[in-house]
Design a protein around this motif. Structure first.
Motif, PDB file in Angstrom:
ATOM      1  N   ARG A 126     -98.404-120.776  31.157  1.00 22.01           N
ATOM      2  CA  ARG A 126     -99.727-120.399  30.645  1.00 22.01           C
ATOM      3  C   ARG A 126     -99.821-120.553  29.128  1.00 22.01           C
ATOM      4  NH1 ARG A 126    -101.397-114.844  33.029  1.00 22.01           N
ATOM      5  NH2 ARG A 126    -103.233-115.256  31.743  1.00 22.01           N
ATOM      6  N   LYS A 127     -98.729-120.316  28.428  1.00 26.12           N
ATOM      7  CA  LYS A 127     -98.727-120.532  26.981  1.00 26.12           C
ATOM      8  C   LYS A 127     -98.905-122.020  26.670  1.00 26.12           C
ATOM      9  CE  LYS A 127     -95.650-116.652  25.813  1.00 26.12           C
ATOM     10  NZ  LYS A 127     -94.347-116.309  25.190  1.00 26.12           N
ATOM     11  N   ALA A 128     -98.211-122.870  27.416  1.00 33.25           N
ATOM     12  CA  ALA A 128     -98.354-124.315  27.233  1.00 33.25           C
ATOM     13  C   ALA A 128     -99.797-124.736  27.530  1.00 33.25           C
ATOM     14  CB  ALA A 128     -97.379-125.072  28.133  1.00 33.25           C
ATOM     15  N   TYR A 129    -100.366-124.203  28.612  1.00 31.16           N
ATOM     16  CA  TYR A 129    -101.745-124.537  28.986  1.00 31.16           C
ATOM     17  C   TYR A 129    -102.727-124.061  27.923  1.00 31.16           C
ATOM     18  CZ  TYR A 129    -106.084-124.882  31.559  1.00 31.16           C
ATOM     19  OH  TYR A 129    -107.363-125.194  31.928  1.00 31.16           O
ATOM     20  N   THR A 130    -102.521-122.857  27.430  1.00 32.12           N
ATOM     21  CA  THR A 130    -103.406-122.296  26.404  1.00 32.12           C
ATOM     22  C   THR A 130    -103.423-123.171  25.166  1.00 32.12           C
ATOM     23  OG1 THR A 130    -103.054-120.045  27.212  1.00 32.12           O
ATOM     24  CG2 THR A 130    -103.835-120.273  24.933  1.00 32.12           C
ATOM     25  N   SER A 131    -102.248-123.551  24.698  1.00 35.55           N
ATOM     26  CA  SER A 131    -102.170-124.364  23.476  1.00 35.55           C
ATOM     27  C   SER A 131    -102.734-125.765  23.698  1.00 35.55           C
ATOM     28  CB  SER A 131    -100.742-124.429  22.962  1.00 35.55           C
ATOM     29  OG  SER A 131     -99.901-125.086  23.875  1.00 35.55           O
ATOM     30  N   LEU A 132    -102.465-126.327  24.864  1.00 33.47           N
ATOM     31  CA  LEU A 132    -102.994-127.649  25.202  1.00 33.47           C
ATOM     32  C   LEU A 132    -104.514-127.604  25.272  1.00 33.47           C
ATOM     33  CD1 LEU A 132    -102.648-130.584  26.394  1.00 33.47           C
ATOM     34  CD2 LEU A 132    -102.641-129.469  28.612  1.00 33.47           C
ATOM     35  N   SER A 133    -105.025-126.623  25.983  1.00 34.30           N
ATOM     36  CA  SER A 133    -106.459-126.502  26.213  1.00 34.30           C
ATOM     37  C   SER A 133    -107.237-126.263  24.928  1.00 34.30           C
ATOM     38  CB  SER A 133    -106.716-125.357  27.198  1.00 34.30           C
ATOM     39  OG  SER A 133    -108.084-125.155  27.391  1.00 34.30           O
ATOM     40  N   THR A 134    -106.681-125.471  24.030  1.00 35.68           N
ATOM     41  CA  THR A 134    -107.378-125.126  22.790  1.00 35.68           C
ATOM     42  C   THR A 134    -106.945-125.989  21.606  1.00 35.68           C
ATOM     43  OG1 THR A 134    -105.753-123.428  22.210  1.00 35.68           O
ATOM     44  CG2 THR A 134    -107.655-122.731  23.538  1.00 35.68           C
ATOM     45  N   LYS A 135    -105.925-126.827  21.816  1.00 33.20           N
ATOM     46  CA  LYS A 135    -105.363-127.684  20.759  1.00 33.20           C
ATOM     47  C   LYS A 135    -104.885-126.846  19.572  1.00 33.20           C
ATOM     48  CE  LYS A 135    -108.254-131.547  22.086  1.00 33.20           C
ATOM     49  NZ  LYS A 135    -109.371-132.400  21.734  1.00 33.20           N
ATOM     50  N   THR A 136    -104.411-125.641  19.887  1.00 36.80           N
ATOM     51  CA  THR A 136    -103.977-124.685  18.871  1.00 36.80           C
ATOM     52  C   THR A 136    -102.725-123.977  19.370  1.00 36.80           C
ATOM     53  OG1 THR A 136    -106.294-124.283  18.312  1.00 36.80           O
ATOM     54  CG2 THR A 136    -104.705-122.660  17.521  1.00 36.80           C
TER      55      THR A 136
END
Length: 165
Positions: A84-94
């Motif tokens: 979920r951390k990987a997805y969060t950063s990927l999704s928000t580009k942050t």
């Protein structure tokens, strides 16, 4: 002469249709399996420097999981947290650590934690190559969000990637 006109017409038709199809399809660049394995190797090396075992998730630019590894003696919740951390950063580009800090300061951004897939904890970072988003990495189990964040950032940088465009 008729044959030349037919060939010319066919060539023009092919050029025209390829021009039209170029407008409806985009090229995408994704992290490869080899790139994912390199990121995991570097993340483990960074975690070892802290005497930690970590769970690691690596996603491609579409959010598809390429690698998901549970660290030895790391709680099972850390495996899903890393994804979920990987997805969060990927999704928000942050990086998720930065997103978490920004969300604490903004009443609007605080609502991000209500989205089921996002996880506002440090440890996720987007992966960019030549200014293009190619994937994301998530780390969990490194002894806190700041450690997880630092492991993810170092893994990306040591693998030849950037965490910003």
């Amino acid at each position: 002469m008729i044959r030349i006109k037919k060939i010319t017409g066919l060539v023009l038709f092919l050029i025209f249709t390829s021009f039209l199809s170029a407008q409806t399809v985009s090229k995408s660049f994704d992290l490869t399996q080899e790139g994912a394995m390199q990121l995991v190797k570097q993340a483990n090396l960074e975690a070892q420097k802290l005497n930690k075992n970590v769970s690691i998730a690596v996603l491609n630019s579409s959010g598809v999981t390429l690698l998901l590894l549970k660290g030895d003696n790391v709680g099972p919740h850390n495996t899903e947290a890393s994804r979920r951390k990987a997805y969060t950063s990927l999704s928000t580009k942050t990086p998720s650590y930065i997103l978490m800090q920004n969300a604490e300061k903004s009443t609007d951004a605080k609502n991000l934690n209500t989205l089921p897939e996002l996880l506002l904890l440090g440890g996720g970072t987007p992966i960019f190559k030549d200014g293009i988003l190619v994937g994301g990495i998530g780390i969990s189990g490194g002894g806190g969000g700041e450690n997880d964040h630092n492991i993810a950032v170092k893994a990306a940088e040591n693998s030849g990637f950037k965490i910003t465009p």
